[in-house]
Design a protein around this motif. Sequence first.
Motif, PDB file in Angstrom:
ATOM      1  N   VAL A  61       0.827  -1.205   0.000  1.00 56.06           N
ATOM      2  CA  VAL A  61       0.000   0.000   0.000  1.00 56.06           C
ATOM      3  C   VAL A  61       0.862   1.256   0.000  1.00 56.06           C
ATOM      4  O   VAL A  61       0.535   2.236  -0.672  1.00 56.06           O
ATOM      5  CB  VAL A  61      -0.970  -0.012   1.203  1.00 56.06           C
ATOM      6  CG1 VAL A  61      -1.681   1.325   1.339  1.00 56.06           C
ATOM      7  CG2 VAL A  61      -1.978  -1.150   1.044  1.00 56.06           C
ATOM      8  N   ALA A  62       1.994   1.223   0.702  1.00 60.06           N
ATOM      9  CA  ALA A  62       2.888   2.382   0.717  1.00 60.06           C
ATOM     10  C   ALA A  62       3.465   2.646  -0.678  1.00 60.06           C
ATOM     11  O   ALA A  62       3.592   3.804  -1.098  1.00 60.06           O
ATOM     12  CB  ALA A  62       4.010   2.175   1.731  1.00 60.06           C
ATOM     13  N   TYR A  64       2.152   1.401  -3.622  1.00 59.74           N
ATOM     14  CA  TYR A  64       1.067   1.529  -4.600  1.00 59.74           C
ATOM     15  C   TYR A  64      -0.212   1.941  -3.846  1.00 59.74           C
ATOM     16  O   TYR A  64      -1.070   1.094  -3.565  1.00 59.74           O
ATOM     17  CB  TYR A  64       0.837   0.201  -5.335  1.00 59.74           C
ATOM     18  CG  TYR A  64       2.067  -0.305  -6.036  1.00 59.74           C
ATOM     19  CD1 TYR A  64       2.431   0.183  -7.292  1.00 59.74           C
ATOM     20  CD2 TYR A  64       2.897  -1.257  -5.449  1.00 59.74           C
ATOM     21  CE1 TYR A  64       3.570  -0.267  -7.942  1.00 59.74           C
ATOM     22  CE2 TYR A  64       4.044  -1.711  -6.085  1.00 59.74           C
ATOM     23  CZ  TYR A  64       4.367  -1.211  -7.324  1.00 59.74           C
ATOM     24  OH  TYR A  64       5.496  -1.659  -7.968  1.00 59.74           O
ATOM     25  N   PRO A  65      -0.352   3.230  -3.501  1.00 63.07           N
ATOM     26  CA  PRO A  65      -1.477   3.692  -2.666  1.00 63.07           C
ATOM     27  C   PRO A  65      -2.858   3.338  -3.220  1.00 63.07           C
ATOM     28  O   PRO A  65      -3.794   3.159  -2.449  1.00 63.07           O
ATOM     29  CB  PRO A  65      -1.279   5.208  -2.614  1.00 63.07           C
ATOM     30  CG  PRO A  65       0.167   5.426  -2.895  1.00 63.07           C
ATOM     31  CD  PRO A  65       0.572   4.318  -3.828  1.00 63.07           C
ATOM     32  N   LYS A  66      -2.989   3.208  -4.523  1.00 61.46           N
ATOM     33  CA  LYS A  66      -4.297   2.874  -5.104  1.00 61.46           C
ATOM     34  C   LYS A  66      -4.772   1.477  -4.708  1.00 61.46           C
ATOM     35  O   LYS A  66      -5.926   1.120  -4.936  1.00 61.46           O
ATOM     36  CB  LYS A  66      -4.250   2.995  -6.631  1.00 61.46           C
ATOM     37  CG  LYS A  66      -4.111   4.426  -7.104  1.00 61.46           C
ATOM     38  CD  LYS A  66      -4.114   4.495  -8.616  1.00 61.46           C
ATOM     39  CE  LYS A  66      -3.982   5.936  -9.077  1.00 61.46           C
ATOM     40  NZ  LYS A  66      -3.978   6.042 -10.535  1.00 61.46           N
ATOM     41  N   THR A  67      -3.887   0.675  -4.114  1.00 59.59           N
ATOM     42  CA  THR A  67      -4.269  -0.684  -3.713  1.00 59.59           C
ATOM     43  C   THR A  67      -4.869  -0.741  -2.316  1.00 59.59           C
ATOM     44  O   THR A  67      -5.251  -1.821  -1.870  1.00 59.59           O
ATOM     45  CB  THR A  67      -3.052  -1.635  -3.749  1.00 59.59           C
ATOM     46  OG1 THR A  67      -2.091  -1.208  -2.771  1.00 59.59           O
ATOM     47  CG2 THR A  67      -2.430  -1.699  -5.122  1.00 59.59           C
ATOM     48  N   PRO A  96       2.003  -1.373 -16.665  1.00 61.54           N
ATOM     49  CA  PRO A  96       3.271  -0.960 -16.049  1.00 61.54           C
ATOM     50  C   PRO A  96       3.078   0.147 -15.007  1.00 61.54           C
ATOM     51  O   PRO A  96       2.200   0.995 -15.142  1.00 61.54           O
ATOM     52  CB  PRO A  96       4.094  -0.448 -17.233  1.00 61.54           C
ATOM     53  CG  PRO A  96       3.500  -1.127 -18.425  1.00 61.54           C
ATOM     54  CD  PRO A  96       2.031  -1.260 -18.115  1.00 61.54           C
ATOM     55  N   GLY A  97       3.894   0.081 -13.961  1.00 59.90           N
ATOM     56  CA  GLY A  97       3.823   1.076 -12.899  1.00 59.90           C
ATOM     57  C   GLY A  97       2.766   0.790 -11.852  1.00 59.90           C
ATOM     58  O   GLY A  97       2.499   1.623 -10.992  1.00 59.90           O
ATOM     59  N   THR A  98       2.174  -0.412 -11.912  1.00 59.05           N
ATOM     60  CA  THR A  98       1.135  -0.785 -10.946  1.00 59.05           C
ATOM     61  C   THR A  98       1.612  -1.960 -10.101  1.00 59.05           C
ATOM     62  O   THR A  98       2.706  -2.488 -10.293  1.00 59.05           O
ATOM     63  CB  THR A  98      -0.181  -1.179 -11.665  1.00 59.05           C
ATOM     64  OG1 THR A  98       0.042  -2.396 -12.393  1.00 59.05           O
ATOM     65  CG2 THR A  98      -0.662  -0.085 -12.598  1.00 59.05           C
ATOM     66  N   VAL A  99       0.751  -2.389  -9.207  1.00 52.18           N
ATOM     67  CA  VAL A  99       1.079  -3.519  -8.339  1.00 52.18           C
ATOM     68  C   VAL A  99       1.354  -4.789  -9.153  1.00 52.18           C
ATOM     69  O   VAL A  99       2.035  -5.700  -8.680  1.00 52.18           O
ATOM     70  CB  VAL A  99      -0.036  -3.737  -7.287  1.00 52.18           C
ATOM     71  CG1 VAL A  99      -1.307  -4.279  -7.940  1.00 52.18           C
ATOM     72  CG2 VAL A  99       0.428  -4.640  -6.154  1.00 52.18           C
ATOM     73  N   GLU A 100       0.877  -4.832 -10.376  1.00 55.29           N
ATOM     74  CA  GLU A 100       1.147  -5.985 -11.246  1.00 55.29           C
ATOM     75  C   GLU A 100       2.649  -6.194 -11.423  1.00 55.29           C
ATOM     76  O   GLU A 100       3.118  -7.331 -11.443  1.00 55.29           O
ATOM     77  CB  GLU A 100       0.462  -5.797 -12.595  1.00 55.29           C
ATOM     78  CG  GLU A 100       0.581  -6.996 -13.500  1.00 55.29           C
ATOM     79  CD  GLU A 100      -0.186  -6.822 -14.810  1.00 55.29           C
ATOM     80  OE1 GLU A 100       0.187  -7.522 -15.758  1.00 55.29           O
ATOM     81  OE2 GLU A 100      -1.128  -6.020 -14.879  1.00 55.29           O
TER      82      GLU A 100
END
Length: 125
Positions: A61-62, A64-67, A96-100
């Motif tokens: 979460v820190a 990737y705050p959107k998660t 790209p750039g996400t929790v994935e």
Amino acid sequence: MENVYICHLELTVVNDNEKDELDIAARAEGSAVQPEPICEILNELIVKIPALIRNLWWHIVAEYPKTSNGFSVDLRFVFLKDEDGDWAANATSSSPGTVEDLLLGMAKMIFEDDPIIDELGCMNE
């Protein structure tokens, strides 16, 4: 000639005031029967990735705050077996750039038997 097998690992994480839930499923494209090495790695991913997500949640979460309320991803893996019987795997992030990206990094470390994965997966147990 290479044998190509495509598999998906679908993850859904829900984190809200009413429930915390993590669902994970594997599915194959094409043939319903997968070779044993693919079944073994998918089983390992199904066990280890949820443990890593649980144990590293606040770090995720820190970064990737959107998660913070959860996320849903479909990780697509292409497994290749060459004429010599050697296996290789390939996966690219569709977002790209996400929790994935993080989850694919975890999968790569699991594929490579990185010892840190077991250490992180056993935290708080």
